[in-house]
Design an enzyme around this catalytic site. Structure first.
Site, PDB file in Angstrom:
ATOM      1  N   GLY A 140       8.004   2.184 -32.601  1.00 30.64           N
ATOM      2  CA  GLY A 140       7.358   3.213 -33.414  1.00 30.64           C
ATOM      3  C   GLY A 140       5.919   2.502 -33.888  1.00 30.64           C
TER       4      GLY A 140
ATOM      5  CD  GLN B 234       2.874   0.200 -38.131  1.00 29.26           C
ATOM      6  OE1 GLN B 234       3.269   0.982 -37.566  1.00 29.26           O
ATOM      7  NE2 GLN B 234       3.158  -1.306 -38.268  1.00 29.26           N
TER       8      GLN B 234
ATOM      9  CB  CYS C  40       7.104  -4.109 -39.805  1.00 27.53           C
ATOM     10  SG  CYS C  40       5.756  -2.767 -40.014  1.00 27.53           S
ATOM     11  CG  LEU C  41       4.848  -3.511 -33.958  1.00 25.95           C
ATOM     12  CD1 LEU C  41       4.267  -2.497 -33.005  1.00 25.95           C
ATOM     13  CD2 LEU C  41       5.137  -4.655 -33.136  1.00 25.95           C
TER      14      LEU C  41
ATOM     15  CG  HIS D 182      10.014   1.341 -39.997  1.00 29.45           C
ATOM     16  ND1 HIS D 182      10.359  -0.061 -40.000  1.00 29.45           N
ATOM     17  CD2 HIS D 182       8.670   0.853 -39.817  1.00 29.45           C
ATOM     18  CE1 HIS D 182       9.508  -0.962 -40.279  1.00 29.45           C
ATOM     19  NE2 HIS D 182       8.257  -0.279 -39.757  1.00 29.45           N
ATOM     20  CD  GLU D 183       6.814   3.639 -37.327  1.00 28.61           C
ATOM     21  OE1 GLU D 183       5.764   3.392 -37.946  1.00 28.61           O
ATOM     22  OE2 GLU D 183       7.521   2.786 -36.883  1.00 28.61           O
TER      23      GLU D 183
ATOM     24  CG  HIS E 280       4.430   1.947 -41.662  1.00 27.68           C
ATOM     25  ND1 HIS E 280       3.867   0.976 -42.125  1.00 27.68           N
ATOM     26  CD2 HIS E 280       5.005   1.534 -40.706  1.00 27.68           C
ATOM     27  CE1 HIS E 280       4.466  -0.093 -41.748  1.00 27.68           C
ATOM     28  NE2 HIS E 280       5.352   0.219 -40.536  1.00 27.68           N
TER      29      HIS E 280
HETATM   30 NI    NI Z   1       6.586  -1.074 -39.325  1.00 32.03          NI
END
Ligand code: NI
Length: 179
Positions: free
Chosen positions: A46, A51, A89-90, A131-132, A135
Site C-alpha cells: 500500500g 508518503q 512502512c515504506l 494502515h493507509e 497515513h
Molecule cells: Ni506506511
C-alpha cells in the site's frame, strides 16, 4: 508514469491530515498511476499520498490479490477479533513491529472516476487499508505502539538512518516488501 520520492519519518507531510479530493480529473488519474508505479517498485502492499509529499486523500493498495485505488476512503464498520501482526512502512524502512487492529472492516471510498464503492475486507488487505487511511490522518504504525516500544524503535531507526535525506527513491533492485 514516474517513480515518486518517498518521504521518511521526520518529514512534516507524514503528520498532515490529508484534504478530501473533489476533482476527479486526468491530473488525479496520473497521480494514481505514479502512486502505483512507486508502490510496485518498492514492493509495497500500500502507499498513501502523504508518503510522496501530497496531503490529499488518495491511496493505493495491492494485497491478498486485491489491487485498487481508494479516494476519500473511510472505514464505516469494523469487527471480528482484534489481531496482532507485524507491520512495516515504506516511510520507516527496515523497522517492523506488531500492531493490533480489527480483523474485518467495511471500506467505503471512491474510485479514480469518483464512483463510490464499498468493500468488505479481512486479513492482510484489511490491515493495509487501515494502515493507509492512518497515513491520510497523519498517523504512523508506530503510533499504535506503547511509548517505550515507540521510543526504542525510533531511536534505533534514527541511528541506522543517520545522514539520510528527507526522502528516498525506490529502485527495482533494492526493495523489501512493506507498506
Ligand atoms: Ni506506511
Amino acid at each position: 508514469m514516474a517513480i515518486l520520492p518517498i518521504h521518511l519519518l521526520g518529514s512534516a507531510v507524514l503528520r498532515e491530515t490529508a484534504q478530501p479530493v473533489e476533482a476527479f480529473d486526468d491530473e488525479l488519474r496520473q497521480f494514481i498511476a505514479d502512486l502505483y508505479e512507486t508502490m510496485d517498485t518498492a514492493l509495497g502492499v500500500g502507499l498513501a499520498a502523504n508518503q510522496v509529499g501530497v496531503a490529499r486523500r488518495v491511496a493505493v493498495i495491492d494485497a491478498d490479490d486485491q489491487r485498487f485505488a481508494m479516494i476519500n476512503p473511510r472505514v464505516v464498520e469494523s469487527g471480528g477479533a482484534t489481531t496482532s501482526a507485524e507491520e512495516g512502512c515504506l516511510s520507516i524502512p527496515d523497522a517492523f513491529a506488531e500492531v493490533s487492529r480489527p480483523e474485518r472492516i467495511v471500506l467505503e471510498a471512491q474510485d479514480e472516476h469518483g464512483k463510490p464503492f464499498r468493500l468488505e475486507l479481512g486479513g492482510l488487505v484489511a490491515r493495509a487499508v487501515q494502515h493507509e487511511i492512518d497515513h491520510l490522518d497523519g498517523v504512523l504504525f508506530i503510533d499504535h505502539l506503547s511509548t517505550l516500544k515507540r521510543q526504542l524503535l525510533v531511536a534505533r531507526w534514527k541511528k541506522d538512518h543517520k545522514g539520510q535525506g528527507p526522502t528516498w527513491i525506490p529502485s527495482p533492485e533494492e526493495s523489501e516488501a512493506t507498506s
